[in-house]
Design an enzyme around this catalytic site. Structure first.
Site, PDB file in Angstrom:
ATOM      1  N   GLY A  12     -28.219 -25.181 -29.231  1.00 15.38           N
ATOM      2  CA  GLY A  12     -29.107 -24.928 -30.357  1.00 15.38           C
ATOM      3  C   GLY A  12     -28.512 -23.859 -31.236  1.00 15.38           C
ATOM      4  O   GLY A  12     -27.297 -23.718 -31.337  1.00 15.38           O
ATOM      5  N   CYS A  13     -29.343 -23.078 -31.833  1.00 17.58           N
ATOM      6  CA  CYS A  13     -28.898 -21.998 -32.714  1.00 17.58           C
ATOM      7  C   CYS A  13     -28.095 -20.977 -31.918  1.00 17.58           C
ATOM      8  O   CYS A  13     -28.539 -20.516 -30.875  1.00 17.58           O
ATOM      9  CB  CYS A  13     -30.121 -21.337 -33.350  1.00 17.58           C
ATOM     10  SG  CYS A  13     -29.717 -19.925 -34.371  1.00 17.58           S
ATOM     11  N   PHE A  14     -26.930 -20.617 -32.420  1.00 13.66           N
ATOM     12  CA  PHE A  14     -26.093 -19.668 -31.677  1.00 13.66           C
ATOM     13  C   PHE A  14     -26.741 -18.298 -31.541  1.00 13.66           C
ATOM     14  O   PHE A  14     -26.428 -17.548 -30.624  1.00 13.66           O
ATOM     15  CB  PHE A  14     -24.676 -19.553 -32.220  1.00 13.66           C
ATOM     16  CG  PHE A  14     -24.487 -19.442 -33.712  1.00 13.66           C
ATOM     17  CD1 PHE A  14     -25.333 -18.748 -34.541  1.00 13.66           C
ATOM     18  CD2 PHE A  14     -23.382 -20.062 -34.282  1.00 13.66           C
ATOM     19  CE1 PHE A  14     -25.107 -18.655 -35.907  1.00 13.66           C
ATOM     20  CE2 PHE A  14     -23.143 -19.976 -35.650  1.00 13.66           C
ATOM     21  CZ  PHE A  14     -24.020 -19.265 -36.456  1.00 13.66           C
ATOM     22  N   TRP A  15     -27.664 -17.945 -32.412  1.00 12.83           N
ATOM     23  CA  TRP A  15     -28.344 -16.654 -32.295  1.00 12.83           C
ATOM     24  C   TRP A  15     -29.097 -16.550 -30.974  1.00 12.83           C
ATOM     25  O   TRP A  15     -29.153 -15.490 -30.362  1.00 12.83           O
ATOM     26  CB  TRP A  15     -29.323 -16.436 -33.432  1.00 12.83           C
ATOM     27  CG  TRP A  15     -28.739 -16.434 -34.808  1.00 12.83           C
ATOM     28  CD1 TRP A  15     -27.444 -16.179 -35.168  1.00 12.83           C
ATOM     29  CD2 TRP A  15     -29.445 -16.691 -36.010  1.00 12.83           C
ATOM     30  NE1 TRP A  15     -27.317 -16.266 -36.537  1.00 12.83           N
ATOM     31  CE2 TRP A  15     -28.526 -16.578 -37.078  1.00 12.83           C
ATOM     32  CE3 TRP A  15     -30.762 -17.002 -36.308  1.00 12.83           C
ATOM     33  CZ2 TRP A  15     -28.888 -16.765 -38.417  1.00 12.83           C
ATOM     34  CZ3 TRP A  15     -31.127 -17.190 -37.627  1.00 12.83           C
ATOM     35  CH2 TRP A  15     -30.192 -17.069 -38.663  1.00 12.83           C
ATOM     36  N   CYS A  16     -29.705 -17.657 -30.551  1.00 16.29           N
ATOM     37  CA  CYS A  16     -30.494 -17.654 -29.309  1.00 16.29           C
ATOM     38  C   CYS A  16     -29.598 -17.471 -28.088  1.00 16.29           C
ATOM     39  O   CYS A  16     -29.883 -16.623 -27.233  1.00 16.29           O
ATOM     40  CB  CYS A  16     -31.265 -18.967 -29.165  1.00 16.29           C
ATOM     41  SG  CYS A  16     -32.523 -19.233 -30.420  1.00 16.29           S
TER      42      CYS A  16
END
Length: 177
Positions: A12-16
């Site tokens: 998913g989002c790399f931030w997570c």
């Protein structure tokens, strides 16, 4: 001299994923970026169009004497939904696919072992893509260390905070004090 290893994950989002992995003992660095596609050095604005073939990933440098690759994969696989194809929550597209890019045969074998260990945790089949690592491209600076720099942001509070809280409950012995 430290004996460091490298791992590459997308979920998913790399931030997570970055926010989860960088809280673990033995992690030396986490970089957000792109891998698994066919465009050289793509900017974020292109990756998000879903036309580069790249996934949002993190590149992790870690000390295997402190945290094993097995434990990293296990924590990664239980920190996102590895059963949804090209999607994590509201994020849709191949750039958000669950993917592990292995750096050698040993990593590939460990990933396959973890897949077997965790498949009973999920009702649906694991769809995490497993492929050999080729190249990693850093995302722009404003995507690095995103959660730590933007904890008041709505996305961080709604999407990432619950994942960090889950990590604290499930893996407190693996976290940096």
């Amino acid at each position: 001299m430290e004996n460091l290893s490298v791992a590459t994950f997308g979920g998913g989002c790399f931030w997570c994923i970055e926010a989860i992995i960088q809280r673990l003992k033995g992690i030396k660095s986490v970089k957000s970026g792109f891998s698994g596609g066919f465009i050289k050095n793509p900017p974020y604005r292109e990756v998000r169009t879903d036309r580069t073939g790249h996934a949002e990933v993190i590149q992790v440098t870690f000390d295997p004497d402190i945290i094993s690759y097995h434990d990293l994969v296990y924590i990664f696989m239980t920190s996102h939904d590895p059963t949804t194809l090209n999607r994590q929550g509201a994020d849709k597209g191949t750039q958000y696919r669950s993917i592990i890019l292995y750096h050698d045969v040993e990593q590939k074998e460990i990933v396959q072992q973890v897949f077997e260990e965790i498949k009973s945790l999920y009702e649906d089949s694991i769809v995490t893509e497993l492929k050999p690592f080729e190249v990693f491209y850093n995302a722009e600076d404003d995507h690095q260390n995103y959660y730590n720099n933007n904890q008041d942001a709505h996305y961080c509070q709604i999407v990432i905070d619950p994942k960090v809280q889950k990590l604290k409950k499930m893996y407190s012995d693996k976290l940096v004090d």
